[in-house]
Design a protein around this motif. Structure first.
Motif, PDB file in Angstrom:
ATOM      1  N   ASP A 177     123.074 158.133  20.737  1.00  0.00           N
ATOM      2  CA  ASP A 177     121.804 158.456  21.251  1.00  0.00           C
ATOM      3  C   ASP A 177     120.771 158.343  20.244  1.00  0.00           C
ATOM      4  O   ASP A 177     121.379 157.994  18.963  1.00  0.00           O
ATOM      5  CB  ASP A 177     121.668 159.823  21.964  1.00  0.00           C
ATOM      6  CG  ASP A 177     122.212 160.916  21.239  1.00  0.00           C
ATOM      7  OD1 ASP A 177     122.047 161.053  20.200  1.00  0.00           O
ATOM      8  OD2 ASP A 177     122.719 161.934  21.975  1.00  0.00           O
ATOM      9  N   THR A 178     119.625 158.813  20.257  1.00  0.00           N
ATOM     10  CA  THR A 178     118.535 158.617  19.311  1.00  0.00           C
ATOM     11  C   THR A 178     118.743 159.700  18.180  1.00  0.00           C
ATOM     12  O   THR A 178     118.039 159.605  17.241  1.00  0.00           O
ATOM     13  CB  THR A 178     116.996 158.803  19.950  1.00  0.00           C
ATOM     14  OG1 THR A 178     116.851 160.063  20.449  1.00  0.00           O
ATOM     15  CG2 THR A 178     116.749 157.588  20.859  1.00  0.00           C
ATOM     16  N   ASP A 206     119.256 156.036   8.221  1.00  0.00           N
ATOM     17  CA  ASP A 206     120.159 156.780   9.135  1.00  0.00           C
ATOM     18  C   ASP A 206     120.617 157.901   8.751  1.00  0.00           C
ATOM     19  O   ASP A 206     120.631 159.024   9.647  1.00  0.00           O
ATOM     20  CB  ASP A 206     121.378 155.598   9.655  1.00  0.00           C
ATOM     21  CG  ASP A 206     120.935 154.635  10.679  1.00  0.00           C
ATOM     22  OD1 ASP A 206     119.662 154.858  11.190  1.00  0.00           O
ATOM     23  OD2 ASP A 206     121.620 153.923  11.098  1.00  0.00           O
ATOM     24  N   HIS A 209     118.034 160.783   8.851  1.00  0.00           N
ATOM     25  CA  HIS A 209     117.858 161.137  10.371  1.00  0.00           C
ATOM     26  C   HIS A 209     118.719 161.789  10.705  1.00  0.00           C
ATOM     27  O   HIS A 209     118.615 162.695  11.662  1.00  0.00           O
ATOM     28  CB  HIS A 209     117.424 159.662  11.085  1.00  0.00           C
ATOM     29  CG  HIS A 209     117.161 160.014  12.259  1.00  0.00           C
ATOM     30  ND1 HIS A 209     115.858 160.338  12.921  1.00  0.00           N
ATOM     31  CD2 HIS A 209     117.832 159.762  13.744  1.00  0.00           C
ATOM     32  CE1 HIS A 209     115.932 160.447  14.236  1.00  0.00           C
ATOM     33  NE2 HIS A 209     116.876 159.943  14.650  1.00  0.00           N
ATOM     34  N   PRO A 241     120.006 152.524  19.084  1.00  0.00           N
ATOM     35  CA  PRO A 241     120.945 153.348  19.885  1.00  0.00           C
ATOM     36  C   PRO A 241     121.121 152.900  21.248  1.00  0.00           C
ATOM     37  O   PRO A 241     120.262 152.069  21.769  1.00  0.00           O
ATOM     38  CB  PRO A 241     120.475 154.706  19.742  1.00  0.00           C
ATOM     39  CG  PRO A 241     118.837 154.535  19.954  1.00  0.00           C
ATOM     40  CD  PRO A 241     118.829 153.341  18.945  1.00  0.00           C
ATOM     41  N   ILE A 244     119.269 157.241  25.651  1.00  0.00           N
ATOM     42  CA  ILE A 244     117.969 157.580  25.577  1.00  0.00           C
ATOM     43  C   ILE A 244     118.062 159.347  26.362  1.00  0.00           C
ATOM     44  O   ILE A 244     118.531 159.234  27.566  1.00  0.00           O
ATOM     45  CB  ILE A 244     116.406 157.115  25.888  1.00  0.00           C
ATOM     46  CG1 ILE A 244     116.468 155.738  25.087  1.00  0.00           C
ATOM     47  CG2 ILE A 244     115.404 158.053  25.838  1.00  0.00           C
ATOM     48  CD1 ILE A 244     115.351 155.038  25.632  1.00  0.00           C
ATOM     49  N   ASP A 248     114.882 164.632  23.260  1.00  0.00           N
ATOM     50  CA  ASP A 248     115.408 163.964  21.910  1.00  0.00           C
ATOM     51  C   ASP A 248     114.229 163.241  21.199  1.00  0.00           C
ATOM     52  O   ASP A 248     113.432 162.667  21.699  1.00  0.00           O
ATOM     53  CB  ASP A 248     116.517 163.125  22.204  1.00  0.00           C
ATOM     54  CG  ASP A 248     117.931 163.915  22.179  1.00  0.00           C
ATOM     55  OD1 ASP A 248     117.877 165.079  22.222  1.00  0.00           O
ATOM     56  OD2 ASP A 248     119.050 163.290  22.231  1.00  0.00           O
ATOM     57  N   ALA A 250     112.497 160.512  18.611  1.00  0.00           N
ATOM     58  CA  ALA A 250     112.633 158.944  18.335  1.00  0.00           C
ATOM     59  C   ALA A 250     113.733 158.545  17.453  1.00  0.00           C
ATOM     60  O   ALA A 250     114.155 159.405  16.523  1.00  0.00           O
ATOM     61  CB  ALA A 250     111.340 158.353  18.076  1.00  0.00           C
ATOM     62  N   PRO A 251     114.213 157.401  17.407  1.00  0.00           N
ATOM     63  CA  PRO A 251     115.469 156.801  16.523  1.00  0.00           C
ATOM     64  C   PRO A 251     114.760 156.921  15.061  1.00  0.00           C
ATOM     65  O   PRO A 251     113.766 157.135  14.900  1.00  0.00           O
ATOM     66  CB  PRO A 251     115.944 155.810  16.973  1.00  0.00           C
ATOM     67  CG  PRO A 251     114.554 155.081  17.849  1.00  0.00           C
ATOM     68  CD  PRO A 251     114.112 156.474  18.434  1.00  0.00           C
ATOM     69  N   SER A 254     111.503 155.308  14.202  1.00  0.00           N
ATOM     70  CA  SER A 254     110.719 154.786  15.508  1.00  0.00           C
ATOM     71  C   SER A 254     111.144 153.455  15.962  1.00  0.00           C
ATOM     72  O   SER A 254     110.022 152.980  16.476  1.00  0.00           O
ATOM     73  CB  SER A 254     109.448 155.287  15.475  1.00  0.00           C
ATOM     74  OG  SER A 254     108.954 156.755  15.449  1.00  0.00           O
ATOM     75  N   VAL A 256     114.005 150.387  17.663  1.00  0.00           N
ATOM     76  CA  VAL A 256     115.324 150.212  18.310  1.00  0.00           C
ATOM     77  C   VAL A 256     115.915 148.967  17.556  1.00  0.00           C
ATOM     78  O   VAL A 256     114.901 147.911  17.543  1.00  0.00           O
ATOM     79  CB  VAL A 256     114.976 150.017  19.866  1.00  0.00           C
ATOM     80  CG1 VAL A 256     116.391 149.684  20.333  1.00  0.00           C
ATOM     81  CG2 VAL A 256     114.405 151.445  20.539  1.00  0.00           C
ATOM     82  N   PHE A 297     109.870 152.132  19.318  1.00  0.00           N
ATOM     83  CA  PHE A 297     110.257 152.903  20.364  1.00  0.00           C
ATOM     84  C   PHE A 297     109.499 153.040  21.411  1.00  0.00           C
ATOM     85  O   PHE A 297     109.776 153.532  22.557  1.00  0.00           O
ATOM     86  CB  PHE A 297     110.697 154.244  19.539  1.00  0.00           C
ATOM     87  CG  PHE A 297     111.458 154.906  20.619  1.00  0.00           C
ATOM     88  CD1 PHE A 297     112.787 154.815  21.000  1.00  0.00           C
ATOM     89  CD2 PHE A 297     111.016 156.533  20.796  1.00  0.00           C
ATOM     90  CE1 PHE A 297     113.184 155.616  22.123  1.00  0.00           C
ATOM     91  CE2 PHE A 297     111.777 157.309  21.815  1.00  0.00           C
ATOM     92  CZ  PHE A 297     112.982 156.791  22.483  1.00  0.00           C
TER      93      PHE A 297
END
Length: 315
Positions: A177-178, A206, A209, A241, A244, A248, A250-251, A254, A256, A297
Motif C-alpha cells: 500500500d502507500t 522509498d 518513506h 503501490p 490505497i 494512509d 500519499a506514496p 506523491s 504512483v 497521486f
C-alpha cells in the motif's frame, strides 16, 4: 527492527525487504543457439571488469537500450571492447534522448530498432548473433565476440515468496500500500523490489518513506483498514503501490509508478473505477518502455474506497 523499551508494543518487530531486482539472463529470455563464452548480463560484465579486472572481447552487441544499457557500453569501453551494435525491440530507444544522442554520436554506437536477437552463434567463444527485424521479418548474421543482455528486470522476490506474501502479477514483487506495507503483518518492502527498475535515488526515498511507518508500527499506532486495489490496463503492465487505504499518506514523492509497453509523447491518463471514468488528464511528459512512468497521486483523489477496484490506463 525492534521497538525501544517503554513504547506501547515493546515486543513488536518489523522487517523491511529491500532485496532489489536483477536482469533476466539469456536462459530466461529463451534465446536459442550455441552455448559459448562471452554471453553476459550487465551485472556479470561489471563484476568481470571492475571486481575481477579480467578482459572481455573486442566487439560487443548490447541487447537493450535502457539507461543501464549505456552503463554497459561505458564498462565495455573501459575494458577496451567496442560496442558495435545496440538492439531494441521497440520503435525508439528506451532511454532518455540525453543519453541516447550523446551515446550514438560521442561513442559511435548504432542502435538497431525493431530488432531482436534470435540466435547466438559460436562454439568456444561467441562468433556472431542472428538478428530478426520485427517489422520486415528480415534476418542477418552480425559478427561479434561478446553479447551483453541488459534490462528486462525481475525483482529478487524469493524471500517474499517464501514468507507467503502476496505477489503482484505485473512486476512480480510484493503488493504494497502507500505506506509500503506488504500483506504480511510487520513486513514492509521498498526500492526496486517493488518497481523494477528505477534509479537508486528513488529507491533510497522509498526507504525514508517507509521509516516513518515502521516506527508507527513499532509504537503500536499503525491501524490497517480495508483498501482498494490499483490495477492497470493497456499499455501499462504494472503499477506500484497496489493498494490505497483511507487515512494512509500519499506514496513516496506523491507519485504512483507505472511501466508501459508502448511509447506515447503526450499521454492522457485515464482512471476508472467500477467502469466509470473518475479522472482523465493529459500529462506533459512522455511514457516510454524501459523506464518508470510517474503520475501525481492527486489523479486518484476522486477514488472511493467502497466503489471497487481502480484501473489506470491511457486514452
Amino acid at each position: 527492527v525492534t521497538s525501544p523499551a517503554g513504547r506501547q508494543r515493546v515486543d513488536a518487530r518489523a522487517v523491511v525487504l529491500a532485496t532489489g531486482a536483477r536482469e533476466r539472463p539469456r536462459p530466461a529470455r529463451m534465446i536459442p543457439g550455441d552455448r559459448p563464452a562471452g554471453v553476459l548480463t550487465t551485472g556479470q560484465l561489471q563484476n568481470l571488469v571492475h571486481v575481477q579486472h579480467r578482459p572481455v572481447g573486442e566487439r560487443a552487441v548490447v541487447v537493450g537500450s535502457e539507461l543501464v544499457s549505456w552503463s554497459a557500453v561505458l564498462t565495455l569501453r573501459e575494458a577496451g571492447c567496442a560496442t558495435a551494435l545496440m538492439t531494441t525491440e521497440h520503435d525508439r530507444p528506451e532511454s532518455y534522448a540525453a543519453f541516447t544522442v550523446p551515446g550514438r554520436i560521442g561513442l559511435g554506437v548504432n542502435v538497431a530498432r525493431n530488432c531482436r536477437v534470435v540466435r547466438i552463434i559460436g562454439k568456444d567463444q561467441v562468433r556472431a548473433v542472428e538478428l530478426l527485424h520485427l517489422r520486415t521479418g528480415a534476418r542477418r548474421v552480425f559478427p561479434c565476440d561478446t553479447v551483453v543482455f541488459t534490462g528486462d528486470w525481475i525483482p529478487d522476490h524469493e524471500l517474499a515468496r517464501l514468507r507467503g506474501i502476496e505477489i503482484d502479477r505485473g512486476h512480480k514483487g510484493p503488493v504494497v500500500d502507500t505506506a509500503l506495507r506488504t500483506s504480511a503483518d510487520g513486513i514492509f518492502a521498498v526500492g526496486n523490489l517493488l518497481h523494477p527498475v528505477d534509479t537508486a535515488d528513488i529507491a533510497s526515498l522509498d526507504g525514508r518513506h517507509a521509516a516513518d511507518h515502521v516506527q508507527r508500527y513499532l509504537g503500536g499506532g499503525d491501524r490497517i483498514v480495508p483498501g482498494v486495489r490499483l490495477m492497470v490496463d493497456h499499455p501499462f503492465t504494472w503499477v506500484s503501490p497496489g493498494v490505497i487505504r483511507p487515512g494512509d499518506p500519499a506514496p513516496a514523492r506523491s507519485r504512483v509508478l507505472l511501466w508501459s509497453a508502448e511509447y506515447r509523447a503526450l499521454p492522457r491518463v485515464v482512471v476508472r473505477q467500477g467502469g466509470d471514468v473518475v479522472t482523465r488528464r493529459r500529462l506533459p511528459w512522455p511514457v516510454s518502455p524501459g523506464r518508470v512512468f510517474r503520475i501525481p497521486f492527486g489523479l486518484l483523489e476522486a477514488v472511493r474506497i467502497d466503489a471497487g477496484d481502480v484501473s489506470i490506463s491511457l486514452d
